[in-house]
Design a protein around this motif. Structure first.
Motif, mmCIF file in Angstrom:
data_model
loop_
_atom_site.group_PDB
_atom_site.id
_atom_site.type_symbol
_atom_site.label_atom_id
_atom_site.label_comp_id
_atom_site.label_asym_id
_atom_site.label_seq_id
_atom_site.Cartn_x
_atom_site.Cartn_y
_atom_site.Cartn_z
ATOM 1 N N LEU A 1 0.956 -1.281 -0.088
ATOM 2 C CA LEU A 1 0.041 -0.069 0.020
ATOM 3 C C LEU A 1 1.031 1.323 -0.145
ATOM 4 O O LEU A 1 0.465 2.211 -0.714
ATOM 5 N N HIS A 2 2.090 1.271 0.700
ATOM 6 C CA HIS A 2 3.116 2.438 0.688
ATOM 7 C C HIS A 2 3.347 2.487 -0.541
ATOM 8 O O HIS A 2 3.650 3.782 -1.273
ATOM 9 N N ASP A 3 3.838 1.461 -1.437
ATOM 10 C CA ASP A 3 4.154 1.713 -2.627
ATOM 11 C C ASP A 3 3.184 2.334 -3.611
ATOM 12 O O ASP A 3 3.598 3.381 -4.466
ATOM 13 N N LEU A 4 2.082 1.993 -3.572
ATOM 14 C CA LEU A 4 0.781 2.525 -4.489
ATOM 15 C C LEU A 4 0.541 4.002 -4.054
ATOM 16 O O LEU A 4 0.403 4.801 -4.764
ATOM 17 N N ALA A 5 0.636 4.386 -2.674
ATOM 18 C CA ALA A 5 0.290 5.364 -2.237
ATOM 19 C C ALA A 5 1.356 6.698 -2.716
ATOM 20 O O ALA A 5 1.178 7.528 -3.011
ATOM 21 N N THR A 6 2.754 6.073 -2.398
ATOM 22 C CA THR A 6 3.684 7.027 -2.795
ATOM 23 C C THR A 6 3.730 7.330 -4.487
ATOM 24 O O THR A 6 3.875 8.200 -4.870
ATOM 25 N N GLU A 7 3.322 6.445 -5.213
ATOM 26 C CA GLU A 7 3.177 6.532 -6.714
ATOM 27 C C GLU A 7 2.031 7.398 -7.237
ATOM 28 O O GLU A 7 2.205 8.492 -7.788
ATOM 29 N N ALA A 8 1.113 7.612 -6.251
ATOM 30 C CA ALA A 8 -0.177 8.488 -6.548
ATOM 31 C C ALA A 8 0.204 9.817 -6.181
ATOM 32 O O ALA A 8 -0.048 10.516 -6.572
ATOM 33 N N ALA A 9 1.174 9.892 -5.103
ATOM 34 C CA ALA A 9 1.507 11.344 -4.454
ATOM 35 C C ALA A 9 2.354 11.815 -5.354
ATOM 36 O O ALA A 9 2.138 13.090 -5.974
ATOM 37 N N ARG A 10 3.303 10.891 -6.044
ATOM 38 C CA ARG A 10 4.157 11.526 -6.906
ATOM 39 C C ARG A 10 3.357 11.976 -8.230
ATOM 40 O O ARG A 10 3.888 13.009 -8.636
ATOM 41 N N ARG A 11 2.470 11.338 -8.721
ATOM 42 C CA ARG A 11 1.699 11.586 -9.873
ATOM 43 C C ARG A 11 0.946 12.980 -9.677
ATOM 44 O O ARG A 11 0.673 13.804 -10.380
ATOM 45 N N ALA A 12 0.425 13.085 -8.182
ATOM 46 C CA ALA A 12 -0.266 14.380 -7.958
ATOM 47 C C ALA A 12 0.782 15.516 -7.975
ATOM 48 O O ALA A 12 0.592 16.644 -8.538
ATOM 49 N N LEU A 13 1.955 15.431 -7.648
ATOM 50 C CA LEU A 13 2.979 16.447 -7.343
ATOM 51 C C LEU A 13 3.236 16.837 -9.013
ATOM 52 O O LEU A 13 3.476 18.119 -9.362
ATOM 53 N N ASP A 14 3.443 15.642 -9.792
ATOM 54 C CA ASP A 14 3.887 16.113 -11.338
ATOM 55 C C ASP A 14 2.582 16.826 -11.843
ATOM 56 O O ASP A 14 2.754 17.954 -12.713
ATOM 57 N N ASP A 15 1.153 16.289 -11.435
ATOM 58 C CA ASP A 15 0.139 16.926 -12.037
ATOM 59 C C ASP A 15 0.067 18.449 -11.735
ATOM 60 O O ASP A 15 -0.314 19.396 -12.534
ATOM 61 N N ALA A 16 0.639 18.561 -10.498
ATOM 62 C CA ALA A 16 0.525 20.286 -9.833
ATOM 63 C C ALA A 16 1.754 20.994 -10.625
ATOM 64 O O ALA A 16 1.745 22.280 -10.564
ATOM 65 N N GLY A 17 2.774 20.534 -10.850
ATOM 66 C CA GLY A 17 3.847 20.971 -11.415
ATOM 67 C C GLY A 17 4.753 21.411 -10.355
ATOM 68 O O GLY A 17 5.298 22.453 -10.413
#
Length: 67
Positions: free
Chosen positions: A22-38
């Motif tokens: 779950l930590h791996d998946l949550a980290t991936e989602a968080a990084r994608r959110a940061l990328d989306d926000a720029g």
């Protein structure tokens, strides 16, 4: 009350991933959110994550996912 903004979103594919935590998946989602926000992690004051069917009792605080 101060203003709040949602400036980025990220998610992982839905499905079973027995080789990922779950930590791996949550980290991936968080990084994608940061990328989306720029933006960089240091620019974030708070980050909130939701999980549809994760491991019971798992709670992530702050930016520990990105450490």
């Amino acid at each position: 009350m101060r203003g709040v903004s949602i400036i980025g979103v990220g998610c992982t594919p839905y499905g079973a991933f027995p080789d990922r935590t779950l930590h791996d998946l949550a980290t991936e989602a968080a990084r994608r959110a940061l990328d989306d926000a720029g933006i960089a992690p240091a620019a974030v004051e708070a980050m909130y994550l939701g999980c549809f069917a994760g491991e019971a009792g798992h709670v992530f605080h702050g930016l520990e996912l990105l450490a």
